[in-house]
Design a protein around this motif. Structure first.
Motif, PDB file in Angstrom:
ATOM      1  N   GLN A 193      72.477   8.578 -34.747  1.00 20.00           N
ATOM      2  CA  GLN A 193      71.202   8.073 -34.659  1.00 20.00           C
ATOM      3  C   GLN A 193      70.140   8.659 -34.030  1.00 20.00           C
ATOM      4  N   ARG A 239      76.132  -5.536 -31.734  1.00 20.53           N
ATOM      5  CA  ARG A 239      75.218  -6.264 -32.026  1.00 20.53           C
ATOM      6  C   ARG A 239      75.674  -7.722 -31.040  1.00 20.53           C
ATOM      7  N   HIS A 263      77.484  -4.179 -36.371  1.00 20.86           N
ATOM      8  CA  HIS A 263      77.267  -5.902 -36.295  1.00 20.86           C
ATOM      9  C   HIS A 263      77.987  -6.317 -35.347  1.00 20.86           C
ATOM     10  N   GLN A 321      65.871   5.917 -32.328  1.00 20.55           N
ATOM     11  CA  GLN A 321      66.300   5.121 -32.473  1.00 20.55           C
ATOM     12  C   GLN A 321      67.299   3.908 -32.347  1.00 20.55           C
ATOM     13  N   LEU A 322      67.919   4.700 -31.007  1.00 22.76           N
ATOM     14  CA  LEU A 322      68.582   4.135 -29.951  1.00 22.76           C
ATOM     15  C   LEU A 322      67.938   3.398 -28.632  1.00 22.76           C
ATOM     16  N   GLU A 332      65.250  -3.810 -27.453  1.00 22.95           N
ATOM     17  CA  GLU A 332      65.495  -4.865 -29.017  1.00 22.95           C
ATOM     18  C   GLU A 332      66.725  -5.461 -28.131  1.00 22.95           C
ATOM     19  N   HIS A 333      68.086  -4.985 -27.447  1.00 24.78           N
ATOM     20  CA  HIS A 333      69.366  -5.781 -27.564  1.00 24.78           C
ATOM     21  C   HIS A 333      69.190  -5.919 -25.608  1.00 24.78           C
ATOM     22  N   ASP A 354      64.784   2.288 -29.277  1.00 28.46           N
ATOM     23  CA  ASP A 354      64.295   0.833 -29.773  1.00 28.46           C
ATOM     24  C   ASP A 354      65.951  -0.309 -29.878  1.00 28.46           C
ATOM     25  N   TRP A 355      66.901  -0.189 -30.603  1.00 25.81           N
ATOM     26  CA  TRP A 355      67.499  -0.274 -30.450  1.00 25.81           C
ATOM     27  C   TRP A 355      68.420  -1.621 -29.028  1.00 25.81           C
ATOM     28  N   TRP A 356      68.143  -0.095 -28.249  1.00 26.00           N
ATOM     29  CA  TRP A 356      68.492  -0.723 -26.337  1.00 26.00           C
ATOM     30  C   TRP A 356      67.517  -1.858 -26.280  1.00 26.00           C
ATOM     31  N   ALA A 391      74.514   1.232 -33.864  1.00 23.21           N
ATOM     32  CA  ALA A 391      73.257   1.042 -33.628  1.00 23.21           C
ATOM     33  C   ALA A 391      73.048   0.430 -34.797  1.00 23.21           C
ATOM     34  N   VAL A 392      74.544   0.773 -35.964  1.00 24.97           N
ATOM     35  CA  VAL A 392      74.555  -0.247 -36.835  1.00 24.97           C
ATOM     36  C   VAL A 392      75.974  -0.920 -36.884  1.00 24.97           C
TER      37      VAL A 392
END
Length: 208
Positions: free
Chosen positions: A131, A101, A98, A135-136, A142-143, A138-140, A95-96
């Motif tokens: 993570q 993403r 680049h 956190q995972l 978001e993307h 939320d990232w999931w 998740a960190v």
């Protein structure tokens, strides 16, 4: 406390970024497709060598690996076992990262196309090693992730396939053999074409 959080306590915050950019070894059949076009030089701050990647893969077991799955869009809390009965497209990410993403929009399109065209013959699994579960998740969201999200907290699956950086995409057959491997920000068409090439390849038998 969830399984992920207990693992996080063991691993500690220092675990973020331990996957390195060292030499990569993996189990490959003679029918594996080439990874021309891979950009191994495009590393980021989370691809530092941890000193353990050079000989991983030599110690890889031949057994299946079961991972915890996270309750997130397109993913249910539970477990997934690699290899699956068909072809698995396994995406190792952070998740960190680049490049991870940047890869997601193309991966979203590729997953949707593979699901439409091949159904259960292809299982897409994204795998993270760091993570927290929150956190995972939320990232999931978001993307726009919409398939199985798994957690490899102790790095078992990563070691099995010699993964030392992010992102890495593997097409794994039902025997657990890597039939295609690539890294970087791949176009949708390339991902789909490579996975379909594995699906279309004749199965070898012992019959004359």
């Amino acid at each position: 406390m969830s399984v992920v959080n207990r693992r996080e306590l063991v691993a500690g915050l220092a675990s973020v970024g331990v996957l390195g950019g060292g030499a990569v070894a993996w189990r490959v059949r003679s029918t594996v497709l080439g990874n021309d076009g891979s950009d191994r030089s495009d590393s980021d701050e989370h691809n530092d060598d941890d000193g353990e990647g050079d000989d991983e893969g030599d110690d890889a077991s031949d057994g299946a690996v079961t991972l915890e799955t996270i309750d997130a869009p397109g993913s249910d809390a539970g477990a997934v076992t690699i290899p699956t009965d068909g072809v698995s497209l396994v995406v190792f990410f952070s998740a960190v990262c680049h490049r991870c993403r940047s890869l997601m929009p193309n991966l979203v399109e590729a997953q949707a196309q593979l699901a439409d065209d091949h159904g259960d013959a292809v299982t897409v699994v994204s795998v993270a090693s760091h993570q927290t579960e929150e956190q995972l998740r939320d990232w999931w969201a978001e993307h726009d992730g919409d398939w199985t999200l798994a957690y490899d907290g102790d790095g078992t699956l990563g070691r099995e396939y010699g993964v030392t950086r992010h992102p890495v995409l593997l097409a794994i057959d039902a025997d657990g053999d890597v039939r295609w491997r690539d890294e970087g920000e791949l176009e949708t068409e390339r991902i789909v074409d490579r996975v379909e090439s594995v699906l279309e390849e004749p199965v070898e038998t012992d019959d004359d």
